[in-house]
Design an enzyme around this catalytic site. Structure first.
Site, short mmCIF file in Angstrom:
data_model
loop_
_atom_site.label_atom_id
_atom_site.label_comp_id
_atom_site.label_asym_id
_atom_site.label_seq_id
_atom_site.Cartn_x
_atom_site.Cartn_y
_atom_site.Cartn_z
N THR A 138 30.19 53.39 70.03
CA THR A 138 29.60 54.08 68.88
C THR A 138 30.25 55.43 68.58
O THR A 138 30.71 56.12 69.50
CB THR A 138 28.09 54.31 69.12
OG1 THR A 138 27.64 55.38 68.27
CG2 THR A 138 27.80 54.74 70.54
N GLU A 156 28.65 57.95 68.00
CA GLU A 156 27.84 58.98 68.67
C GLU A 156 28.61 59.56 69.87
O GLU A 156 28.30 60.65 70.32
CB GLU A 156 26.52 58.38 69.16
CG GLU A 156 25.39 58.45 68.17
CD GLU A 156 24.92 59.88 67.87
OE1 GLU A 156 24.51 60.57 68.81
OE2 GLU A 156 24.96 60.28 66.70
N TYR A 189 21.65 59.13 74.65
CA TYR A 189 22.17 57.87 74.11
C TYR A 189 23.70 57.89 74.10
O TYR A 189 24.36 56.97 74.58
CB TYR A 189 21.62 57.65 72.70
CG TYR A 189 22.31 56.54 71.93
CD1 TYR A 189 21.97 55.21 72.12
CD2 TYR A 189 23.32 56.84 71.01
CE1 TYR A 189 22.61 54.20 71.42
CE2 TYR A 189 23.98 55.84 70.31
CZ TYR A 189 23.62 54.52 70.52
OH TYR A 189 24.27 53.52 69.83
N LYS A 243 26.22 55.55 76.25
CA LYS A 243 27.18 54.69 75.55
C LYS A 243 28.62 54.98 76.00
O LYS A 243 29.47 54.10 76.01
CB LYS A 243 27.04 54.88 74.03
CG LYS A 243 25.91 54.05 73.43
CD LYS A 243 26.33 52.58 73.36
CE LYS A 243 25.30 51.73 72.68
NZ LYS A 243 25.74 50.31 72.58
N1 GDD Z 1 16.08 58.81 62.02
C1 GDD Z 1 15.97 59.90 61.29
N2 GDD Z 1 14.77 60.23 60.71
N3 GDD Z 1 17.06 60.68 61.13
C2 GDD Z 1 16.96 61.77 60.35
C3 GDD Z 1 15.77 62.14 59.73
C4 GDD Z 1 14.62 61.34 59.92
O1 GDD Z 1 13.52 61.60 59.42
N4 GDD Z 1 15.99 63.27 59.01
C5 GDD Z 1 17.28 63.59 59.18
N5 GDD Z 1 17.88 62.69 60.00
C6 GDD Z 1 19.28 62.74 60.45
C7 GDD Z 1 19.42 62.68 61.97
O2 GDD Z 1 19.14 63.94 62.56
C8 GDD Z 1 20.88 62.24 62.07
O3 GDD Z 1 21.72 63.37 61.97
C9 GDD Z 1 21.09 61.36 60.83
O4 GDD Z 1 19.96 61.61 59.98
C10 GDD Z 1 21.19 59.88 61.12
O5 GDD Z 1 20.14 59.50 61.97
P1 GDD Z 1 19.84 57.95 62.31
O6 GDD Z 1 19.76 57.17 61.07
O7 GDD Z 1 18.69 57.92 63.24
O8 GDD Z 1 21.19 57.45 63.01
P2 GDD Z 1 22.14 58.13 64.11
O9 GDD Z 1 23.36 58.62 63.38
O10 GDD Z 1 21.42 59.09 64.96
O11 GDD Z 1 22.52 56.88 65.02
C11 GDD Z 1 22.90 55.62 64.43
O12 GDD Z 1 24.30 55.53 64.31
C12 GDD Z 1 25.02 55.51 65.55
C13 GDD Z 1 26.51 55.42 65.20
O13 GDD Z 1 27.00 56.70 64.97
C14 GDD Z 1 22.33 54.51 65.33
O14 GDD Z 1 22.53 53.28 64.69
C15 GDD Z 1 23.04 54.48 66.67
O15 GDD Z 1 22.57 53.35 67.42
C16 GDD Z 1 24.55 54.36 66.42
O16 GDD Z 1 25.24 54.34 67.64
#
Ligand code: GDD
Length: 344
Positions: free
Chosen positions: A123, A125, A147, A151
């Protein structure tokens, strides 16, 4: 006919990958975890075409058993505790599944069929506090969450088993990939679901955390094709899969509202920032509850190697992805309202 074993088959990516492999004529085996209520998740519609095996990433014996039953030629390891925010609440569980779980499945492959090809869901991440822009296969890692750290272990153990035992193992360093089947805890689906609810009059406001975070968002259906392509090459290798575009969470919100005909203007700063529609009604608020202890501020990947060596190309644009998600959520929320109406 090849046999494929997918861990995490009932998740978003597992379901798109299962559809792709079935189309290609594979026998598809999928790992499910035992629960009191059987949950086929995103593969409910094709469950009759899949051979399910009960196993768990933390139980190596169950994985050896899954390898024996499936006689897998290819294993796709998509099982994970995949929600970054939860990894601060359950860091040990996250490490057991996302880090040691990878060693468990690799050991199962090594003992049962070392010729089996292996895909690891790595990922973006792992880039965390990014050391270069855009990020590619040579960018140093700097994970920012339990996480991401777990990973990174999974990524290196995959490489290590390739170098130590000559296994055909590949890691796909996938940037964020979304779609209509995305869980509602992730920001994109949370946005499209809530926008649909606001549009249909059953929600008032969308509460989010960090609006400034930037992500490289593609569609899951495109990304599972890259997974398959990696395992069809002559040599195993690692690849970044991304779109090369980045947008803030705030931009995603604006575009999602535009799709239902609502124009949002943001004003204010930090926790006081709000998004208002043209009548001045507040539809978006910041809630610090959704901030993370450490944030990944900017992700943008270079898909150059995947495009050149795998011949991979994304087909679903950002705009089409948001459109699909909004359309599906309008349909689902509409159906929910209609069903609730019938009950009353
Ligand atoms: N979930 C969430 N909820 N995220 C928020 C919110 C909220 O209310 N408000 C802002 N965000 C911001 C988070 O702080 C983060 O910076 C961004 O939105 C994306 O959050 P997520 O959609 O939860 O995804 P992620 O980027 O943390 O992780 C996803 O992508 C990765 C690949 O880069 C997941 O799918 C991981 O499993 C994956 O590895």
């Amino acid at each position: 006919m090849k046999n494929a074993l997918i861990t995490g088959i009932n998740g978003q990516d597992g379901s798109f990958l299962a559809e792709l492999l079935l189309e290609k004529g594979y026998n598809v085996y999928g790992i499910l975890r035992r629960k009191s209520v059987v949950d086929y998740g995103n593969v409910e519609h094709i469950k009759d075409k899949i051979n399910f095996i009960y196993a768990d990433m933390t139980d190596v014996v169950s994985l050896i058993n899954a390898m024996k039953i499936s006689q897998a030629d290819e294993v796709y390891n998509l099982a994970a505790q995949s929600f970054v925010a939860t990894s601060w609440e359950q860091p040990i569980l996250t490490a057991n599944i996302d880090a040691l779980g990878v060693t468990n499945i690799l050991e199962a492959i090594r003992f049962v069929n070392p010729k089996c090809r292996f895909y690891q869901a790595s990922t973006s991440e792992m880039f965390g506090k990014v050391q270069a822009i855009p990020q590619d296969e040579n960018t140093p890692f700097y994970p920012r969450s339990p996480y991401g750290v777990a990973k990174l272990y999974g990524h290196w153990i995959t490489k290590n088993y390739r170098e130590s035992f000559g296994l055909f193992t590949c890691s796909g360093i996938l940037f964020n990939h979304e779609g209509e089947r995305r869980g509602k805890e992730f920001v994109t689906r949370k946005i499209t679901d809530t926008v649909a609810r606001i549009k249909l009059g059953v929600a008032d406001v969308l509460e989010l955390g960090n609006l400034d975070a930037k992500r490289d968002w593609g569609h899951s259906k495109d990304y599972v094709k890259a997974m398959w392509l990696m395992l069809q090459q002559d040599e195993p290798d690692d690849y970044v899969v991304a779109t090369g575009e980045t947008r803030t969470v705030r931009e995603f919100v604006k575009i999602a509202f535009e799709k239902v005909g609502i124009k949002i203007e943001f004003s204010g700063e930090g926790v006081d920032e709000v998004g208002k529609d043209e009548s001045g009604r507040v539809l978006v608020k910041v809630n610090p509850k959704f901030f993370r202890p450490a944030e990944v501020e900017l992700l943008i990947g270079s898909p150059a190697k995947a495009e050149e060596k795998l011949g991979w190309k994304r087909e679903i644009s950002f705009d089409e992805m948001v459109e699909r998600m909004i359309e599906k959520d309008l349909y689902l929320v509409g159906r929910e309202i209609a069903l609730a109406g019938k009950k009353n």
